[in-house]
Design a protein around this motif. Structure first.
Motif, short mmCIF file in Angstrom:
data_model
loop_
_atom_site.label_atom_id
_atom_site.label_comp_id
_atom_site.label_asym_id
_atom_site.label_seq_id
_atom_site.Cartn_x
_atom_site.Cartn_y
_atom_site.Cartn_z
N ASP A 140 53.10 36.38 6.28
CA ASP A 140 53.20 35.85 4.92
C ASP A 140 53.72 36.91 3.96
N SER A 141 53.22 38.13 4.10
CA SER A 141 53.63 39.21 3.21
C SER A 141 55.11 39.55 3.39
N LEU A 142 55.58 39.58 4.63
CA LEU A 142 56.97 39.97 4.89
C LEU A 142 57.96 38.92 4.41
N VAL A 143 57.58 37.64 4.43
CA VAL A 143 58.52 36.58 4.02
C VAL A 143 58.34 36.16 2.57
N CYS A 144 57.33 36.73 1.89
CA CYS A 144 57.04 36.30 0.52
C CYS A 144 58.20 36.62 -0.42
N GLU A 145 58.54 35.64 -1.25
CA GLU A 145 59.55 35.86 -2.28
C GLU A 145 59.25 34.95 -3.46
N HIS A 146 59.66 35.40 -4.64
CA HIS A 146 59.52 34.61 -5.86
C HIS A 146 60.85 34.67 -6.60
N GLY A 147 61.25 33.54 -7.14
CA GLY A 147 62.51 33.46 -7.85
C GLY A 147 62.47 34.04 -9.25
N PRO A 148 63.57 34.01 -9.96
CA PRO A 148 63.67 34.60 -11.30
C PRO A 148 62.80 33.90 -12.34
N PRO A 172 59.63 38.64 -10.13
CA PRO A 172 60.43 38.18 -8.98
C PRO A 172 60.22 39.11 -7.78
N ARG A 173 60.39 38.56 -6.62
CA ARG A 173 60.15 39.35 -5.40
C ARG A 173 61.11 38.91 -4.32
N GLN A 174 61.63 39.87 -3.56
CA GLN A 174 62.53 39.56 -2.45
C GLN A 174 61.79 39.70 -1.13
N ALA A 175 62.11 38.82 -0.21
CA ALA A 175 61.47 38.85 1.10
C ALA A 175 62.02 40.00 1.93
N ARG A 176 61.17 40.55 2.81
CA ARG A 176 61.61 41.57 3.75
C ARG A 176 62.40 40.93 4.90
N CYS A 177 62.01 39.71 5.24
CA CYS A 177 62.72 38.97 6.28
C CYS A 177 62.39 37.49 6.10
N SER A 178 62.96 36.64 6.89
CA SER A 178 62.72 35.20 6.77
C SER A 178 61.87 34.70 7.94
N ILE A 179 61.32 33.51 7.78
CA ILE A 179 60.57 32.91 8.87
C ILE A 179 61.48 32.68 10.07
N ASP A 180 62.71 32.29 9.81
CA ASP A 180 63.66 32.09 10.91
C ASP A 180 63.88 33.38 11.69
N VAL A 192 64.33 57.12 6.85
CA VAL A 192 63.45 57.07 8.01
C VAL A 192 63.92 55.94 8.94
N ARG A 193 63.97 56.22 10.23
CA ARG A 193 64.33 55.21 11.21
C ARG A 193 63.05 54.46 11.62
N LEU A 194 63.10 53.14 11.60
CA LEU A 194 61.92 52.33 11.93
C LEU A 194 62.33 50.97 12.43
N THR A 195 61.40 50.28 13.06
CA THR A 195 61.70 48.94 13.53
C THR A 195 61.87 48.01 12.34
N SER A 196 62.72 47.01 12.49
CA SER A 196 62.99 46.05 11.42
C SER A 196 61.72 45.30 11.06
N PRO A 197 61.67 44.67 9.88
CA PRO A 197 60.47 43.92 9.51
C PRO A 197 60.06 42.89 10.56
N ALA A 198 61.01 42.10 11.05
CA ALA A 198 60.68 41.06 12.03
C ALA A 198 60.19 41.67 13.34
N ARG A 199 60.84 42.76 13.79
CA ARG A 199 60.41 43.39 15.04
C ARG A 199 59.04 44.05 14.86
N THR A 200 58.81 44.65 13.70
CA THR A 200 57.51 45.25 13.43
C THR A 200 56.42 44.19 13.52
#
Length: 315
Positions: free
Chosen positions: A151-159, A164-172, A125-133
């Motif tokens: 907060d949800s889009l940048v949330c991540e947890h290490g091993p 563990p969880r990977q972020a959809r995008c960063s605060i930057d 599916v074509r969609l706007t990027s997490p940061a643009r959304t």
């Protein structure tokens, strides 16, 4: 007369007549009774239970410009939305400015100034990027709900975390998006909200709790803090506690107890967690939905009391 079977990739959700043509499916077959026309040029197999990207993929396959945006893109990125928007299941479809506005049944059309890297593909599916959304959501969400989504889009947890969880995008990346579109709707709100977004909040209540504490003048708690247990053989130990938020200086951990904590098994796990906290010299402040209600949440009083019991001076 026996119907010709559809190609397998057309049976798992919505499909466009364009996709059917590419697959060699005749137009006569696309009007058979085992298919439902949900919009002009879009079919769904009768009885389909497809959700998410499978249900929406036909809308971006109609042409090479149509892109899911706003609430429709946010759902696919698993960004939490307020109830009123979560219940609005109209499909938000965008094209670049200079094109015609998407117009069809159950579709809200948008014309957006989109840079090439602001349109991506997820599960076909074509969609706007997490940061643009997130930036586009600034035009419809309150400031607090925008922080929650961020907060949800940048949330991540290490091993070292149980899950563990990977972020959809960063605060930057969110900051870059804000600066890239200075004239977009809601950009002033987004500019303020991005400064309040933090990595580590797993749920909307956790974000609401953090914001309530800061508004009340309490120190901002640390997210993604891990409490390590002592190794009896003198080694580095291992992680034993993962509070939703923490004040390591005072060894105070905050836990939001959602509805899933009412189960018997979870109740026993919560008791074990509290015992572990006590052994490590920590105290837990358990917060419920009711503790976050109102203009002066009870959660603030509970946290303030816990901090003062550990030696923090009242301000």
């Amino acid at each position: 007369m026996r119907r010709a079977p559809l190609p397998l990739h057309l049976t798992s959700g919505s499909f466009s007549l364009r996709a059917a043509d590419k697959a060699g499916v005749t137009r006569t077959r696309t009007v058979a009774r085992d298919l439902v026309t949900v919009s002009r040029g879009i079919r769904v197999p009768t009885g389909s239970s497809a959700t998410g990207s499978a249900a929406l993929r036909a809308y971006t396959d109609l042409d090479d410009e149509s892109t899911l945006s706003l609430g429709s893109a946010a759902r696919l990125w698993d960004a939490p939305l307020p109830g009123w928007l979560e219940e609005d299941w109209r499909i938000h479809l965008a094209r670049r400015r200079g094109s015609s506005t998407p117009r069809r049944v159950n579709v809200v059309g948008h014309l957006l100034a989109l840079f090439p890297d602001e349109v991506v593909e997820l599960d076909g599916v074509r969609l706007t990027s997490p940061a643009r959304t997130w930036l586009d959501l600034a035009s419809v969400l309150s400031a607090e709900d925008l922080v929650i989504a961020g907060d949800s889009l940048v949330c991540e947890h290490g091993p070292e975390f149980p899950v563990p969880r990977q972020a959809r995008c960063s605060i930057d990346e969110l900051r870059v998006m804000v600066e890239r579109h200075p004239g977009s709707r809601g950009v002033r709100k987004a500019r303020s909200a991005v400064e309040l977004i933090r990595v580590g909040a797993d749920s909307p209540p956790e974000t609401r709790l953090r914001l309530a504490l800061v508004r009340a003048g309490l120190p901002e708690p640390i997210l993604n803090h891990v409490v390590w247990g002592e190794d009896p053989w003198g080694g580095p130990g291992s992680p034993v506690l993962w509070p939703d938020a923490a004040y390591p200086q005072w060894r105070v951990g905050l836990q939001y107890e959602g509805a899933h904590h009412n189960g018997a098994d979870q109740y026993l796990r919560d008791i074990r967690r509290a015992d572990t906290a006590a052994r490590c010299g920590w105290i837990e402040v358990r917060v419920s939905r009711l503790d976050l209600a109102g203009e002066h949440p009870a959660a603030v009083r509970k946290v303030r009391s816990a901090l003062e019991s550990r030696g923090r001076r009242a301000s």
